[in-house]
Each structure stands twice: as structure tokens, then as C-alpha cells.
Design an enzyme around this catalytic site. Structure first.
Site, PDB file in Angstrom:
ATOM      1  N   PHE A 127       0.853  -1.189   0.000  1.00  0.00           N
ATOM      2  CA  PHE A 127       0.000   0.000   0.000  1.00  0.00           C
ATOM      3  C   PHE A 127       0.885   1.234   0.000  1.00  0.00           C
ATOM      4  O   PHE A 127       1.712   1.407   0.887  1.00  0.00           O
ATOM      5  CB  PHE A 127      -0.948   0.036   1.208  1.00  0.00           C
ATOM      6  N   ASP A 212       9.219   2.710   2.021  1.00  0.00           N
ATOM      7  CA  ASP A 212       8.012   3.441   2.423  1.00  0.00           C
ATOM      8  C   ASP A 212       7.814   3.253   3.924  1.00  0.00           C
ATOM      9  O   ASP A 212       7.351   2.212   4.382  1.00  0.00           O
ATOM     10  CB  ASP A 212       6.804   2.905   1.626  1.00  0.00           C
ATOM     11  N   LYS A 241       2.150   9.997   7.991  1.00  0.00           N
ATOM     12  CA  LYS A 241       1.329   9.659   9.163  1.00  0.00           C
ATOM     13  C   LYS A 241       1.777  10.299  10.484  1.00  0.00           C
ATOM     14  O   LYS A 241       1.272  11.350  10.837  1.00  0.00           O
ATOM     15  CB  LYS A 241       1.212   8.137   9.281  1.00  0.00           C
TER      16      LYS A 241
HETATM   17  C1  PLP Z   1      -1.090   5.312   4.823  1.00  0.00           C
HETATM   18  C2  PLP Z   1       0.005   4.896   3.940  1.00  0.00           C
HETATM   19  C3  PLP Z   1       0.285   5.589   2.745  1.00  0.00           C
HETATM   20  C4  PLP Z   1      -0.591   6.715   2.237  1.00  0.00           C
HETATM   21  O1  PLP Z   1      -0.553   7.815   3.081  1.00  0.00           O
HETATM   22  P1  PLP Z   1      -1.676   8.977   2.897  1.00  0.00           P
HETATM   23  O2  PLP Z   1      -1.226  10.028   3.874  1.00  0.00           O
HETATM   24  O3  PLP Z   1      -2.992   8.372   3.237  1.00  0.00           O
HETATM   25  O4  PLP Z   1      -1.605   9.425   1.491  1.00  0.00           O
HETATM   26  C5  PLP Z   1       1.381   5.203   2.010  1.00  0.00           C
HETATM   27  N1  PLP Z   1       2.168   4.175   2.404  1.00  0.00           N
HETATM   28  C6  PLP Z   1       1.927   3.486   3.527  1.00  0.00           C
HETATM   29  C7  PLP Z   1       2.846   2.372   3.923  1.00  0.00           C
HETATM   30  C8  PLP Z   1       0.831   3.807   4.329  1.00  0.00           C
HETATM   31  O5  PLP Z   1       0.573   3.093   5.432  1.00  0.00           O
END
Ligand code: PLP
Length: 391
Positions: A127, A212, A241
Site C-alpha cells: 500500500f 516506504d 502519518k
Molecule cells: C497510509 C500509507 C500511505 C498513504 O498515506 P496517505 O497520507 O494516506 O496518502 C502510504 N504508504 C503506507 C505504507 C501507508 O501506510
């Protein structure tokens, strides 16, 4: 609610205020927050230090744009570089945007080395966000459904399988984008040597290793960044986040070899890294350090795991309890999507991901009593759910 585009299936509750690990609804009911706004509120709700800093900043200067120097943004970049070992930062407003910056940086880096159609390796179950580039990198066909055409240039392999990446043979590949453990994908942990092996592969081929850390960063897993469990240095990491404890801020940090590929005019954002967001993020970092919360995430994570195992290990229907620090998943062998609603009834906020994984992401400063309460509440809930299912 009818005036909202219905992109969310919301639970029937609205909170009026929060205090530490607790949220309160408009009927005065208290809820223990086991999800912290999806890994955002690492310091809990209404943290006095963060509240004071953003109130003061609001009275001083909120926004100027990136047409001018922003000293707070420069200081934040220096702190994040010191903490991560990387060399330079670009600031934006979300995780998806941080990954967009990383994707553009990887493409620009490849183009400058003569690769005209660069490819980025991504994984199943990944994700990376909802914007088109990040969505194309995301390994969830359901999230992509209905949004064709998606940008090209991504090659997908199974997660947690370094050899699947080693076996790729395509001269256009220029980067690997990977979560150190998958959050939305179901709290999946790769083998301990996964990132080390990926670092080796990327070094051999001249690929960028891009991690990420949007969900795992800022202490969540018991290290400031989850890649630090592996003792490697990535080329790029992305954050969002928890970075602002609720103020929207994202970041893409890069090594000096690749960061120079995004020169003046090549990328930008109006809000990114404004004084308000940067001040919040600096306060988050200061507080994590002053209150030793990264170490606390590791010990509290162990304690929570221990409580959960004591209550649930060996229970029929509980497939696995796994996690790192305060990022914990309890996988059931059946659907669990009704559990967040039932948890609400008990005054507990939890989340379910990948259909059958109960996910816990409490604030990093959660105290021992609340931790025990969370473990007991979740164990009771899962026990009742499984009993009903087998009945
Ligand atoms: C939540 C998340 C995203 C996306 O972040 P947003 O602030 O919602 O755009 C990307 N990568 C990971 C691993 C995430 O948990």
C-alpha cells in the site's frame, strides 16, 4: 453526511475531544484508542507540548509558501537527515505525495542515467497511497479497480521474497519501492534478512532502494525508522502519518546521489513543509526523544504481544499474532470485518485490515494500565467473535 462523497464506510461515532490514549464522543463516552488515527497520533491526543507549539506557531506564522526560505522546514530536514542517515528532504502533505516524490525522483535519476522507460519494482499486497502514481505502485487490485488507465512503469513481485527481485532481468529497472513491513496488507513481516538482501541486490545493479516508512516511521516499530532494525542505509525513504501527530505533513528523504535529480522547478507543492506543519513535526521529534518513546514502543510492544499471546495463543480460530513494536496484527482464520463496530460497543477503537487481521497501532506513550486494558478488551472481543462463529 449526505453532503459527503461516500468514499468511506464510517463507524457510527463522532468524537468531540481526546486526551492521551482516550477519545470522547458527543455523549461523553470514553474510548481507548488502539489505532491512533491510523498510526498518526504517536503522542496520543491533545499532547500538551504539541498543542502549545502549534498554538504559538498559529499566532506567529502559519504559511509563507516555498517561494521563500522556511527556517523551521530547514531545521526539520536537518533533524530527519541526522536521524535517518540520509542527506536531503522534500516536504509535502501526505504519504501518497511522499511516494509520488520518490517515484518522480527514481524516474529522474534513471533518465539521467540514460534509461528512458524506467521501471520500479513493487510488491503484492503493498500500500503506497491513493493518487494515481502511488495507486499504480499499490498491490491491491480492489483499490485500483475502476481507475484505469494507471501510470505504467511498475513491475510487481511477491512480498518478502528477495530472490523474486534478484531474478528480475530487465535493464529498465532502476528502483525498488518496498514497505519494511506491510501495514494495510495485513501487518506482514518479511524474513529478518530481507532488507539486507535487497540492499545487496540494489547495490549490485545500481538500483535505488526506496523504503516506504509512512506507517512504520517515527518510532512505531521500536526504532525511529523500521529499516534501522536491519542496519542498512536506504537511498530514499518516505514518511507521513506520525510525522506531525495529526498535522498533515509528509516527507521524502534521499541520499545525495539521487536528491540532486530533482532540481529547481522539477517538483513542488504549495503547502508542503509550511511553518505550522514543520513546527509540529519538530515538536514530535523532540518529544519522542525527551520521553524516550522509541524505546518505549519496543518494550510496550513486547508487553502487548505477551498479553495477547497469553490470552489468545492456541485459541482455535486465531491463526497468528505478529508484529514489531507497537504495530501488531492478530490474524484470524475467518473474516473479522465486523469487529471494529463491536469493539466500539466496548469502548475500544481497533481496525481490521486484509479482511481477517485485527490491527493495533496505539499511541507510543500508552501507559501500562491502558495497554493491559487494550489487550484484555481485544482478547475478549476476539473470544466472543470466535465463539459466535463456531456456534
Ligand atoms: C497510509 C500509507 C500511505 C498513504 O498515506 P496517505 O497520507 O494516506 O496518502 C502510504 N504508504 C503506507 C505504507 C501507508 O501506510
Amino acid at each position: 453526511m449526505q453532503a459527503l462523497i461516500p468514499t468511506y464506510k464510517r463507524l457510527p461515532v463522532a468524537f468531540t475531544h481526546g486526551d492521551g490514549s482516550w477519545l470522547y464522543d458527543d455523549h461523553g463516552r470514553a474510548y481507548l484508542d488502539g489505532i491512533a488515527g491510523i498510526a498518526v497520533c504517536v503522542l496520543g491526543h491533545s499532547h500538551p507540548g504539541v498543542a502549545a507549539a502549534i498554538a504559538e506557531q498559529a499566532r506567529t506564522l502559519v504559511h509563507t509558501s516555498n517561494l521563500y526560505r522556511i527556517p523551521l522546514q530547514e531545521r526539520l530536514a536537518e533533524r530527519l537527515c541526522q536521524l535517518s542517515g540520509l542527506d536531503a528532504a522534500f516536504f509535502c502533505n501526505s504519504g501518497a505525495e511522499a511516494n509520488e516524490a520518490a517515484i518522480k525522483l527514481a524516474r529522474s535519476h534513471a533518465q539521467q542515467r540514460g534509461i528512458t522507460e524506467p521501471q520500479i519494482v513493487v510488491t503484492e499486497g503493498a500500500f503506497h497511497g491513493r493518487t494515481l502514481g502511488a495507486l499504480a505502485a499499490t498491490g491491491n487490485p480492489q483499490a485500483q479497480q475502476g481507475f484505469a488507465p494507471l501510470p505504467e512503469g511498475f513491475q510487481r513481485v511477491p512480498y518478502a521474497d528477495a530472490e523474486a527481485i534478484a531474478n528480475l532481468d530487465d535493464e529498465r529497472i532502476s528502483a525498488v519501492l518496498i514497505e519494511p513491513l506491510q501495514g494495510e496488507g495485513g501487518v506482514k513481516l518479511p524474513p529478518a534478512d530481507y532488507l539486507r538482501r535487497l540492499r545487496q541486490i540494489c547495490d549490485e545493479r545500481g538500483w535505488l532502494l526506496m523504503i516506504d516508512e509512512v506507517q512504520t516511521g517515527m518510532g512505531r516499530t521500536g526504532q525511529m525508522f523500521a529499516f534501522q532494525h536491519s542496519g542498512i542505509r536506504p537511498d530514499v525513504i518516505t514518511l507521513a502519518k506520525a510525522l506531525g501527530n495529526g498535522l498533515p505533513i509528509g516527507a521524502c528523504l534521499a541520499d545525495s546521489k539521487s536528491s540532486a535529480c530533482l532540481g529547481p522547478g522539477s517538483h513542488g507543492t504549495t503547502f508542503g513543509g509550511n511553518p505550522m506543519a514543520a513546527r509540529a513535526a519538530l515538536t514530535v521529534i523532540d518529544t519522542l526523544e525527551q520521553e524516550h518513546l522509541v524505546a518505549h514502543a519496543a518494550s510496550a510492544g513486547n508487553a502487548l504481544m505477551h498479553h495477547l499471546q497469553e490470552r489468545l495463543a492456541g485459541t482455535d480460530g486465531v491463526k497468528e499474532i505478529r508484529g514489531q513494536g507497537l504495530m501488531i496484527g492478530i490474524e484470524l482464520n475467518q473474516e473479522a470485518t465486523q469487529l471494529p463496530l463491536r469493539a466500539l460497543d466496548k469502548g475500544l477503537l481497533i481496525n481490521v485490515t486484509a479482511g481477517s487481521v485485527v490491527r493495533l497501532l496505539p499511541p507510543l506513550n500508552i501507559n501500562d494500565a491502558d495497554l493491559q486494558h487494550l489487550a484484555d478488551g481485544v482478547a475478549d472481543l476476539i473470544g466472543e467473535h470466535l465463539a459466535e462463529y463456531s456456534a
